[in-house]
Design a protein around this motif. Structure first.
Motif, PDB file in Angstrom:
ATOM      1  N   CYS B   9       0.806  -1.232   0.000  1.00 15.03           N
ATOM      2  CA  CYS B   9       0.000   0.000   0.000  1.00 15.03           C
ATOM      3  C   CYS B   9       0.835   1.277   0.000  1.00 15.03           C
ATOM      4  CB  CYS B   9      -0.936   0.011   1.196  1.00 15.03           C
ATOM      5  SG  CYS B   9      -1.967  -1.465   1.312  1.00 15.03           S
ATOM      6  N   ASP B  38      -4.307  -8.062  -8.449  1.00  7.61           N
ATOM      7  CA  ASP B  38      -5.322  -8.003  -7.383  1.00  7.61           C
ATOM      8  C   ASP B  38      -4.757  -8.272  -5.980  1.00  7.61           C
ATOM      9  OD1 ASP B  38      -8.021  -7.341  -6.929  1.00  7.61           O
ATOM     10  OD2 ASP B  38      -8.510  -9.438  -6.521  1.00  7.61           O
ATOM     11  N   ASN B  40      -3.463  -7.712  -2.092  1.00  7.45           N
ATOM     12  CA  ASN B  40      -4.053  -6.932  -0.999  1.00  7.45           C
ATOM     13  C   ASN B  40      -3.000  -6.571   0.039  1.00  7.45           C
ATOM     14  OD1 ASN B  40      -4.936 -10.077  -0.505  1.00  7.45           O
ATOM     15  ND2 ASN B  40      -4.177  -9.081   1.363  1.00  7.45           N
ATOM     16  N   CYS B  41      -3.390  -5.765   1.007  1.00 10.06           N
ATOM     17  CA  CYS B  41      -2.478  -5.296   2.066  1.00 10.06           C
ATOM     18  C   CYS B  41      -1.820  -6.483   2.785  1.00 10.06           C
ATOM     19  CB  CYS B  41      -3.272  -4.463   3.079  1.00 10.06           C
ATOM     20  SG  CYS B  41      -2.357  -4.015   4.555  1.00 10.06           S
ATOM     21  N   ARG B  61      -3.154 -14.997   1.000  1.00  8.12           N
ATOM     22  CA  ARG B  61      -3.882 -14.745  -0.250  1.00  8.12           C
ATOM     23  C   ARG B  61      -2.918 -14.206  -1.308  1.00  8.12           C
ATOM     24  NH1 ARG B  61      -6.340 -10.366  -2.735  1.00  8.12           N
ATOM     25  NH2 ARG B  61      -8.020 -10.943  -4.163  1.00  8.12           N
TER      26      ARG B  61
ATOM     27  N   GLY C 138      -9.383  -4.263   1.579  1.00  3.25           N
ATOM     28  CA  GLY C 138      -8.282  -5.085   1.111  1.00  3.25           C
ATOM     29  C   GLY C 138      -6.962  -4.350   1.035  1.00  3.25           C
ATOM     30  N   ARG C 139      -7.026  -3.033   0.838  1.00  2.00           N
ATOM     31  CA  ARG C 139      -5.800  -2.253   0.795  1.00  2.00           C
ATOM     32  C   ARG C 139      -5.952  -1.029   1.685  1.00  2.00           C
ATOM     33  NH1 ARG C 139      -3.950  -2.123  -5.590  1.00  2.00           N
ATOM     34  NH2 ARG C 139      -4.121  -4.373  -5.912  1.00  2.00           N
ATOM     35  N   GLU C 178      -7.925   5.282  -4.185  1.00  2.00           N
ATOM     36  CA  GLU C 178      -6.887   4.264  -4.421  1.00  2.00           C
ATOM     37  C   GLU C 178      -7.563   3.113  -5.147  1.00  2.00           C
ATOM     38  OE1 GLU C 178      -3.227   4.322  -4.209  1.00  2.00           O
ATOM     39  OE2 GLU C 178      -3.805   5.209  -2.303  1.00  2.00           O
ATOM     40  N   LEU C 181      -9.677  -3.666  -4.474  1.00  2.00           N
ATOM     41  CA  LEU C 181      -9.677  -5.053  -4.919  1.00  2.00           C
ATOM     42  C   LEU C 181     -10.858  -5.311  -5.844  1.00  2.00           C
ATOM     43  CD1 LEU C 181      -8.753  -7.349  -1.928  1.00  2.00           C
ATOM     44  CD2 LEU C 181      -7.301  -6.106  -3.508  1.00  2.00           C
ATOM     45  N   LYS C 182     -10.717  -6.354  -6.705  1.00  2.00           N
ATOM     46  CA  LYS C 182     -11.775  -6.645  -7.681  1.00  2.00           C
ATOM     47  C   LYS C 182     -13.080  -7.042  -7.001  1.00  2.00           C
ATOM     48  CE  LYS C 182      -8.627  -8.159 -11.293  1.00  2.00           C
ATOM     49  NZ  LYS C 182      -7.842  -9.339 -11.676  1.00  2.00           N
ATOM     50  N   ASP C 183     -12.961  -7.961  -6.015  1.00  2.00           N
ATOM     51  CA  ASP C 183     -14.179  -8.432  -5.352  1.00  2.00           C
ATOM     52  C   ASP C 183     -14.012  -8.266  -3.841  1.00  2.00           C
ATOM     53  OD1 ASP C 183     -16.382  -9.694  -4.368  1.00  2.00           O
ATOM     54  OD2 ASP C 183     -16.195 -11.469  -5.661  1.00  2.00           O
ATOM     55  N   GLN C 186     -15.938 -10.738  -1.527  1.00  2.00           N
ATOM     56  CA  GLN C 186     -15.330 -12.055  -1.367  1.00  2.00           C
ATOM     57  C   GLN C 186     -14.150 -11.986  -0.405  1.00  2.00           C
ATOM     58  OE1 GLN C 186     -12.343 -13.558  -3.387  1.00  2.00           O
ATOM     59  NE2 GLN C 186     -13.146 -15.588  -3.887  1.00  2.00           N
ATOM     60  N   PHE C 187     -13.366 -10.905  -0.504  1.00  2.00           N
ATOM     61  CA  PHE C 187     -12.221 -10.724   0.391  1.00  2.00           C
ATOM     62  C   PHE C 187     -12.683 -10.687   1.847  1.00  2.00           C
ATOM     63  CE2 PHE C 187      -9.195  -8.069   2.727  1.00  2.00           C
ATOM     64  CZ  PHE C 187      -8.009  -8.720   2.436  1.00  2.00           C
TER      65      PHE C 187
END
Lengths: 664, 289, 196
Positions: B9, B38, B40-41, B61, C138-139, C178, C181-183, C186-187
């Motif tokens: 990030c 895709d 993530n953090c 993940r 997610g981020r 920013e 995430l795509k989904d 789901q995350f």
């Protein structure tokens, strides 16, 4: 088992070993179970089988029930096999009609589940009952013991052992790797706790070694080969060329003075590299033997061949011989004492203490040399710039009590750190800080010494120093070495600026400990020190008969303990020598001539070189005296011609059968 | 060799210049990077403080996505941010060594339609530069050697702690080696591994800023011209609060603090714009002049 | 510091056996990857190497001793463990191989579960904000992370950071939006399916 000629009558004895076995194993149940096994005439359990009444019990039963085979189910045969074999002899049986089952180390001490433990104990006892039926009568052979002794390592332990043995009239070969004997003790100035001068008590011993008619001293030499067995070892010692004829040199220093190097140029090993020496040198003024050495790695003659050889010209006794070659001496001895000592921990392995990076971070051994009048600074404790330190921090446990380096306590560091604190204070008047984790001073007069230091205005801070750094946060820290530590007694982190840091390095096994271990066929404990036969009751014996150990090669220890151990090792060796002979275990391999095809595959496989080849008969021959009964040849013989006493095929197969066939 | 790239990030915000310079330098050196799709953090330290297993799950993940994208065999992931690097590394090791944890996390992955097989190798860009690319080749690529520049390498915590893979845990040298290869003088100093305070600079400014101050003060005392780092949070802390810190401690501690990749880029002759030099608060004069 | 359970007698510096949690150390050891905690020899290396220990009420060494002895309430309700910045120098230098940083994490989690962490302390608040941000998107978007953090703690404190924030926006180092995430649904499901 009707094929046996004699009727087999077995007695089974299950030992409680107090609660050691009986606490986990149902000893009465096992004894009852064993009574129903084939050929078992009597089966009993008893509180301590190894006690006198326990042994007498076996003897009585042999007579009363005409027993001819005995199974004792107790501890490891390492501990009591001899005890019970003797009991059989007293009862009139051949000692090799005994089979032991280890239901202590192998069962009660390693299992918590009682049901499993009982099942395993039953299985093992059943297997032993099946095995013992097939055991045969064997006799031990006696061989004489050579009274000469080899001692490897000429530190204080080796010197002490050598003098004791020599005074007892035995011929001693003392082999030392370095050009002089004296070991680490020769480096020290004072010794704790009495602060008597190390040289004053050590050098008389060193010259006694040199003068003693019963001692042959081979310095600058290493053991290169060992064969034979207890009482009869054959040893090869390689004498490295020192390019000076030992018998002619009187240590007058003329060669050193006249060397074309006017000043020393190469790191002086004796002063741990803090001073320089020439290619030709004597380690120190009291070196024993007092004979010069030429180092062929730095000598111009050996490097270029173009030296005017002023050293040779200066020697009026013509003692210098550039053509000297390594010389191999072959000797025969009956016993060996290993006193090869320790290695000091390399402080570079802990980068956060800055050794090798900050010039004023020293190891304790370096400071030992500094306080010594014959050392590189002639007894002055000084910083690298020559000035006196105003403050000194001594860090205990460097390379000790640390999972990343050495887990053990090195035992001597607390005391020698206190000694150095006292000496530094005395020499410089500096503020001295001792950083310790736990103060360990067990020993005669040791706690009193600690008490003396506590009253000498030396600071004691309980905490492991995390870092020696040069980053200052205040002006009084500028230009100093800053030690960061938690004063755990106060519960606060402290930053202490000092001029000099002393790292009290721990004791480690020597780099060549493993080589020596292999050479003499002994064992090392997991950390690499030589392993004693029993930690309490056989502390100087090894698992190889006739090879004894003493001093810091067996584990960290100080001078008094090393000397005491050396005495113990000498006493053990003397006992063996004066008994005149040794009995050899009869569990040796033997060859059935008619089956041997002469393929020679056993010859190279034997680790003890006990097998030779008879060219006339075209058969292999085993020397019983050399055979250690390892069984390697037995397993490898393609024609099944080699068998082994006490490990006969039928004995082993019957034991295995007994293990798997529940016969009741 | 092809590497997968995990930016994290911070490299998309306060540490943008790290990503820009890293990509530019690797492009010039011909090291191929493909971003994990895709991602993530990584969870960083904060996530671990709340729920460890969830922290490990979200990191896994990323590893699973990388394996999917990277094909068969070993998959090398470059993680430039020290915190991400350590987070991925620690996750991999815990999954490798703790059976119960592994089973649990794999189940979670399955539920999300992912598979993790343990084929990933977590790499730091310094590791790749030194051990895969080679300092000799780097030396040949230098166009503007940084002679007379005294560089202070600040490694921060999590590059070699608690898991040291390519450098020594108590005395790392990799960043100094890179600086020397660029022609600069690597200044030896005792605080290369001392924590900058992390998020504390924002949460407990009195504490965090004092830690920042001690580092900057020593960098100045050692006569450093410039500090380089491999961590976006360290860079942020050490650079962006210099004004406040100077005022607070009444001590001028201003010194340029940049990412080691920015310094590399300058020596390789890459235009400043591509290296994100314009994003720095304290302009690196000694280098640019 | 005397914040034990005998709070009615503020000047009584004594700990009774009945007030200790004898199971506490076992729970923490289990949560913190190993039993090595029991090998502690109280050498204080962790405290000495810790850059934050000067700001802590209890040094890390003392925390380990308190965990072992069962001083649960004192340890969990104190800000000490939250000052750990996860620099791992204690873990790396510990002569007994104790994963002290992991123990600090375990104590933080335990304090959150037991809801006894220091409420007015900023660090747990940041951790919570961070945790929620990641779970949702997610981020991390550092702009919103800091905004929400200040809203959670002290909105006035944020004023001091406005100048810095503007500078960061100016150099492109903070952004409002920013890539997500795509989904995200789901995350979120994945995260929530993991129990601790």
């Amino acid at each position: 088992m009707s094929h046996h000629k004699e009727e087999i009558r077995i007695g089974v004895y299950i030992c409680h070993c107090g609660h050691n076995i009986a606490g986990t194993v149902d000893v009465t149940g096992i004894a009852e179970y064993a009574s129903r096994l084939p050929n078992v005439v009597i089966s009993k359990d008893y509180k301590y089988m190894c006690s006198d009444p326990g042994q007498v019990l076996i003897g009585q039963d042999i007579a009363e029930h005409k027993l001819n085979r005995i199974v004792v189910s107790s501890c490891s045969p390492l501990l009591h096999e001899k005890t019970f074999r003797d009991a059989l002899v007293k009862g009139g049986l051949n000692p090799f009609f005994l089979q032991m089952v280890n239901i202590r180390e192998n069962v009660s001490w390693v299992h918590t589940d009682t049901d499993d433990a009982n099942l395993k104990a039953r299985d093992l006892v059943r297997a032993a009952v099946h095995r013992v039926a097939y055991q045969k009568e064997l006799t031990k052979k006696k061989v004489p013991v050579n009274p000469d002794v080899l001692i490897v390592g000429g530190g204080i332990a080796g010197i002490s052992a050598a003098l004791t043995m020599a005074d007892a009239g035995k011929k001693v070969f003392l082999v030392e790797k370095e050009p002089t004997i004296g070991g680490h003790m020769a480096l020290f100035d004072k010794t704790f706790p009495t602060l008597d001068c190390a040289a004053c008590i050590l050098t008389p011993k060193m010259s006694s070694v040199k003068k003693h008619p019963n001692i042959t001293l081979w310095s600058y030499s290493e053991v290169s080969e060992v064969s034979g067995f207890v009482g009869n070892y054959k040893v090869k010692v390689t004498r490295k060329p020192r390019y000076v004829i030992e018998e002619l040199c009187v240590g007058c220093y003329a060669c050193v003075d006249e060397c074309i190097f006017k000043e020393g140029k190469f790191p002086d090993e004796f002063n741990l590299g803090m001073s320089k020496r020439k290619p030709v040198y004597l380690p120190f003024p009291q070196a024993t033997p007092l004979v010069a050495v030429i180092d062929d790695k730095t000598c111009i003659h050996f490097k270029t061949g173009k030296c005017q050889q002023s050293c040779a010209k200066a020697c009026d006794r013509n003692a210098i011989d550039f053509n000297q070659q390594p010389e191999v001496k072959e000797i025969e001895v009956g016993t060996v004492i290993l006193t090869t000592g320790f290695k000091a921990f390399d402080a570079r392995r802990l980068p956060y203490y800055g050794y090798g990076k900050f010039p004023n971070v020293f190891t304790s051994l370096e400071v030992e040399r500094m306080v010594n009048a014959s050392g590189p600074t002639e007894g002055h404790v000084v910083l690298k710039d020559g000035s006196k330190p105003k403050s000194v921090g001594i860090v205990h446990c460097v390379g000790s009590r640390d999972e990343k380096t050495n887990k053990w306590c090195s035992r001597v560091c607390c005391m020698y750190s206190l000694k150095l604190a006292h000496l530094i204070k005395e020499h410089t008047g500096a503020e001295v800080y001792n950083f310790y984790i736990d103060m360990r001073t067990p020993g005669k007069g040791y706690e009193e010494f600690y008490d003396k230091l506590l009253r000498e205005d030396v600071h004691f801070i309980r905490g492991r120093v995390a870092e020696v750094s040069d980053w200052a946060t205040t002006s009084d820290e500028e230009g100093k070495l800053i030690m960061r530590v938690e004063d755990t007694m106060v519960g606060m982190v402290r930053r202490i600026p000092v001029d000099m840091v002393v790292l009290s390095v721990g004791l480690e096994p020597r780099d060549d400990a493993q080589d020596i271990r292999k050479l003499f066929n002994i064992s090392c404990s997991t950390e690499g020190f030589f392993l004693e036969k029993h930690p309490k009751l056989a502390p100087v014996d090894t698992f190889t008969d006739g090879v004894f150990i003493a001093g810091a090669a067996q584990g960290p220890r100080d001078i008094p303990d090393s000397v005491a151990q050396a005495g113990a090792a000498a006493a053990q060796a003397l006992a063996l020598i004066d008994s005149g002979h040794v009995e050899l275990e009869p569990n040796t391999a033997y060859i059935t001539d008619t089956l041997c095809s002469g393929c020679k595959s056993c010859l190279n496989i034997c680790p003890y070189k006990a097998i030779a080849f008879d060219d006339e008969k075209r058969k292999s021959v085993i020397n019983e005296a050399l055979c250690k009964g390892c069984g390697t040849c037995v397993a490898s013989c393609p024609s099944g011609a080699i068998r082994q006493n006490l490990f006969e095929d039928e004995e082993i197969f019957s034991e295995i059968r007994g293990l798997f066939v529940e016969s009741i | 060799m092809k590497y997968l790239y995990y930016p994290g990030c911070s490299l998309r915000s306060t540490g943008r210049a790290y990503e820009e310079s890293l990509l530019a330098v690797f492009r010039v050196l011909g090291i191929d990077l493909a971003e994990i799709d895709d991602w993530n953090c990584c969870g960083a330290t904060n996530y671990m403080s709340i729920n460890e297993h969830r922290a490990i799950a979200i990191t896994t993940r990323n590893l699973a996505l990388a394996e999917q994208q990277g094909g068969s065999g070993e998959v090398h992931i470059i993680a430039p941010c020290n915190a991400c690097y350590m987070g991925l590394q620690k996750t991999k090791i815990y999954l490798d060594t703790e059976q119960g944890l592994r089973e649990k996390i794999l189940k979670t992955m399955e539920g999300a339609g992912l598979r993790y097989e343990g084929r990933v190798v977590i790499r730091h860009p310094l590791d790749v530069l030194i051990n895969d690319f080679g300092l000799d080749k780097l030396k040949m690529a230098v166009k503007k050697p940084l002679h007379d520049l005294r560089v202070i390498s600040y490694y921060g915590c999590q590059m070699v702690r608690p898991i040291a893979t390519f450098d020594h845990e108590a005395d790392p040298v990799s960043m100094d080696q890179v600086a020397m290869t660029l022609g600069a003088t690597a200044v030896d100093w005792g605080m290369k591994l001392r924590c900058c305070g992390g998020s504390m600079t924002s949460t407990v400014p009195d504490v965090g800023q004092r830690l920042n101050y001690l580092l900057l003060k020593e960098a100045k005392a050692k006569k450093g011209d410039i500090m380089i780092t491999a961590c976006p949070l360290c860079q942020f802390n050490l650079e962006c609060f210099q004004g406040k810190i100077s005022k607070k401690f009444r001590d001028d501690i201003s010194i340029p603090v940049m990412f080691f990749t920015q310094l590399m880029g300058m020596a390789l002759g890459i235009p400043e714009k591509e290296l994100g030099i314009h994003r720095l608060f304290v302009k690196p004069r000694p280098v640019t002049v | 510091m005397n914040s034990g359970s005998n709070g009615k007698q503020p000047f009584l510096h004594i700990k009774r056996e009945a007030d200790l949690d004898k199971e506490f150390s076992k729970r923490i050891a289990k949560l913190a990857h190993g039993e090595k905690l029991y090998g502690c020899i109280q050498c204080g290396n962790c405290s000495a190497t810790c850059p934050l220990s000067p700001y802590m009420d209890y040094t890390p060494r003392k925390v380990i001793a308190m965990v072992r002895a069962g001083f649960r309430d004192e340890v969990l309700s104190n800000s000490t463990v939250w000052l750990c910045a996860s620099c791992y120098s204690c873990t790396v230098e510990c002569p007994k191989g104790i994963k002290i940083t992991d123990i600090m994490y375990a104590l933080k989690r335990e304090a959150i579960i037991k809801k006894v962490y220091p409420r007015n302390f900023a660090i747990p608040a940041l951790s919570r904000t961070f945790y929620d941000e990641v779970r949702a998107g997610g981020r991390i978007n550092e702009t919103w992370l800091l905004t929400r953090f200040y809203m959670r703690t002290n909105i006035f404190k944020a004023i001091g950071f406005i100048g810095l924030a503007l500078k960061l926006f100016g150099t492109g180092r903070l952004k409002l939006a920013e890539k997500k995430l795509k989904d995200r649904q789901q995350f979120r499901r994945m995260v929530e399916s993991t129990s601790n």
